[in-house]
Design an enzyme around this catalytic site. Structure first.
Site, PDB file in Angstrom:
ATOM      1  N   GLU A  85       0.845  -1.203   0.000  1.00 36.97           N
ATOM      2  CA  GLU A  85       0.000   0.000   0.000  1.00 36.97           C
ATOM      3  C   GLU A  85       0.875   1.245   0.000  1.00 36.97           C
ATOM      4  O   GLU A  85       1.977   1.233   0.533  1.00 36.97           O
ATOM      5  CB  GLU A  85      -0.870   0.015   1.272  1.00 36.97           C
ATOM      6  N   ASP A  86       0.332   2.322  -0.568  1.00 38.31           N
ATOM      7  CA  ASP A  86       1.046   3.598  -0.499  1.00 38.31           C
ATOM      8  C   ASP A  86       0.909   4.224   0.884  1.00 38.31           C
ATOM      9  O   ASP A  86       1.876   4.689   1.470  1.00 38.31           O
ATOM     10  CB  ASP A  86       0.538   4.563  -1.592  1.00 38.31           C
ATOM     11  N   ASP A  89      -4.431   5.360   6.077  1.00 43.49           N
ATOM     12  CA  ASP A  89      -4.972   6.563   6.701  1.00 43.49           C
ATOM     13  C   ASP A  89      -5.911   6.105   7.832  1.00 43.49           C
ATOM     14  O   ASP A  89      -5.454   5.792   8.927  1.00 43.49           O
ATOM     15  CB  ASP A  89      -5.673   7.357   5.593  1.00 43.49           C
ATOM     16  N   GLY A  91      -7.434   3.320   7.737  1.00 37.51           N
ATOM     17  CA  GLY A  91      -7.293   1.861   7.764  1.00 37.51           C
ATOM     18  C   GLY A  91      -8.525   1.144   7.235  1.00 37.51           C
ATOM     19  O   GLY A  91      -8.532  -0.082   7.112  1.00 37.51           O
ATOM     20  N   LYS A  92      -9.555   1.914   6.906  1.00 40.80           N
ATOM     21  CA  LYS A  92     -10.825   1.307   6.517  1.00 40.80           C
ATOM     22  C   LYS A  92     -10.713   0.488   5.229  1.00 40.80           C
ATOM     23  O   LYS A  92     -11.304  -0.593   5.116  1.00 40.80           O
ATOM     24  CB  LYS A  92     -11.883   2.409   6.359  1.00 40.80           C
ATOM     25  N   THR A  93      -9.963   1.029   4.261  1.00 40.83           N
ATOM     26  CA  THR A  93      -9.845   0.341   2.974  1.00 40.83           C
ATOM     27  C   THR A  93      -9.317  -1.083   3.165  1.00 40.83           C
ATOM     28  O   THR A  93      -9.921  -2.054   2.705  1.00 40.83           O
ATOM     29  CB  THR A  93      -8.897   1.123   2.037  1.00 40.83           C
ATOM     30  N   LEU A  94      -8.192  -1.201   3.850  1.00 40.83           N
ATOM     31  CA  LEU A  94      -7.609  -2.536   4.021  1.00 40.83           C
ATOM     32  C   LEU A  94      -8.446  -3.387   4.973  1.00 40.83           C
ATOM     33  O   LEU A  94      -8.622  -4.577   4.757  1.00 40.83           O
ATOM     34  CB  LEU A  94      -6.172  -2.429   4.532  1.00 40.83           C
ATOM     35  N   LYS A 117      -0.496   7.049   8.630  1.00 39.64           N
ATOM     36  CA  LYS A 117      -0.964   8.157   9.483  1.00 39.64           C
ATOM     37  C   LYS A 117      -1.520   7.513  10.748  1.00 39.64           C
ATOM     38  O   LYS A 117      -2.732   7.302  10.871  1.00 39.64           O
ATOM     39  CB  LYS A 117      -2.065   8.934   8.774  1.00 39.64           C
TER      40      LYS A 117
HETATM   41  P1  IMP Z   1      -7.885   4.571   4.352  1.00 37.30           P
HETATM   42  O1  IMP Z   1      -8.941   3.620   3.945  1.00 37.30           O
HETATM   43  O2  IMP Z   1      -8.463   5.739   5.123  1.00 37.30           O
HETATM   44  O3  IMP Z   1      -6.733   3.926   5.128  1.00 37.30           O
HETATM   45  O4  IMP Z   1      -7.296   5.237   3.044  1.00 37.30           O
HETATM   46  C1  IMP Z   1      -6.396   4.579   2.238  1.00 37.30           C
HETATM   47  C2  IMP Z   1      -6.296   5.175   0.865  1.00 37.30           C
HETATM   48  O5  IMP Z   1      -6.661   6.558   0.842  1.00 37.30           O
HETATM   49  C3  IMP Z   1      -4.866   5.131   0.359  1.00 37.30           C
HETATM   50  O6  IMP Z   1      -4.595   3.943  -0.336  1.00 37.30           O
HETATM   51  C4  IMP Z   1      -4.782   6.339  -0.534  1.00 37.30           C
HETATM   52  O7  IMP Z   1      -5.197   6.013  -1.833  1.00 37.30           O
HETATM   53  C5  IMP Z   1      -5.767   7.310   0.050  1.00 37.30           C
HETATM   54  N1  IMP Z   1      -5.109   8.339   0.905  1.00 37.30           N
HETATM   55  C6  IMP Z   1      -5.169   8.437   2.247  1.00 37.30           C
HETATM   56  N2  IMP Z   1      -4.458   9.501   2.690  1.00 37.30           N
HETATM   57  C7  IMP Z   1      -3.929  10.084   1.585  1.00 37.30           C
HETATM   58  C8  IMP Z   1      -3.060  11.230   1.386  1.00 37.30           C
HETATM   59  O8  IMP Z   1      -2.619  11.941   2.323  1.00 37.30           O
HETATM   60  N3  IMP Z   1      -2.731  11.503   0.099  1.00 37.30           N
HETATM   61  C9  IMP Z   1      -3.163  10.763  -0.955  1.00 37.30           C
HETATM   62  N4  IMP Z   1      -3.962   9.695  -0.819  1.00 37.30           N
HETATM   63  C10 IMP Z   1      -4.339   9.356   0.441  1.00 37.30           C
END
Ligand code: IMP
Length: 160
Positions: A85-86, A89, A91-94, A117
């Protein structure tokens, strides 16, 4: 330089941990393409790589609802999977997506993320390889975008 040094360290850690095994890296598009490329080229083990796409993020705020995954053709049964993963944030996506992969009964599954983060993470996830823990600010560059732009920057910038 700092990013590449850290990515090489992560590749070395994975090389040590997976000696004699043959992990399958599943890199999540679009954001992870640069990280996946640099990580993969510094591995010193046999490894497979595939890319998949999840839809979840628009603008500055993550919706985190994984709509679908495209491109996962490999059968994961018995495989040693490393998700690439890049950024993690909330964590919901994963958190939403991992059960779909675990359903296929891989032998093991770990997560490698370039950025975390940690202050923003709400969903429980074990992150096995983390490049940098960063503040809860929006960042672009090195594959990460803001509304489609900025992925080509070699550096990582804080947007707001
Ligand atoms: P999560 O589900 O909130 O963990 O979000 C994960 C996804 O949101 C990452 O794979 C990114 O594609 C996108 N994302 C979250 N934070 C950033 C950021 O600061 N810049 C760009 N993309 C982000």
């Amino acid at each position: 330089e700092i990013i590449l040094k850290r990515v090489k360290e992560m590749a070395n850690d994975i090389t040590k941990d997976y000696a004699g095994r043959r992990p399958l890296f599943i890199a999540i598009l679009n954001g992870s393409f640069m990280f996946a490329s640099d990580l993969f080229k510094h591995l010193n083990i046999e490894a497979e790589l595939c890319f998949i796409k999840l839809a979840s993020y628009k603008g500055l705020k993550s919706s985190g609802n994984v709509v679908t995954s495209i491109g996962l053709e490999d059968d994961l049964f018995g495989k040693e999977v490393i998700i690439v993963e890049d950024i993690v944030d909330t964590g919901k996506t994963l958190h939403n997506f991992l059960p779909k992969l675990l359903h296929q009964q891989p032998r093991s599954m770990r997560i490698a993320t370039l950025l975390h983060k940690s202050a923003a993470t709400e969903f429980p996830l074990t992150l096995d390889y983390v490049g940098f823990d960063i503040p809860n600010k929006f960042v672009v560059g090195y594959g990460l975008d803001y509304d489609g732009l900025g992925r080509n920057f070699k550096e990582i910038y804080q947007l707001v």
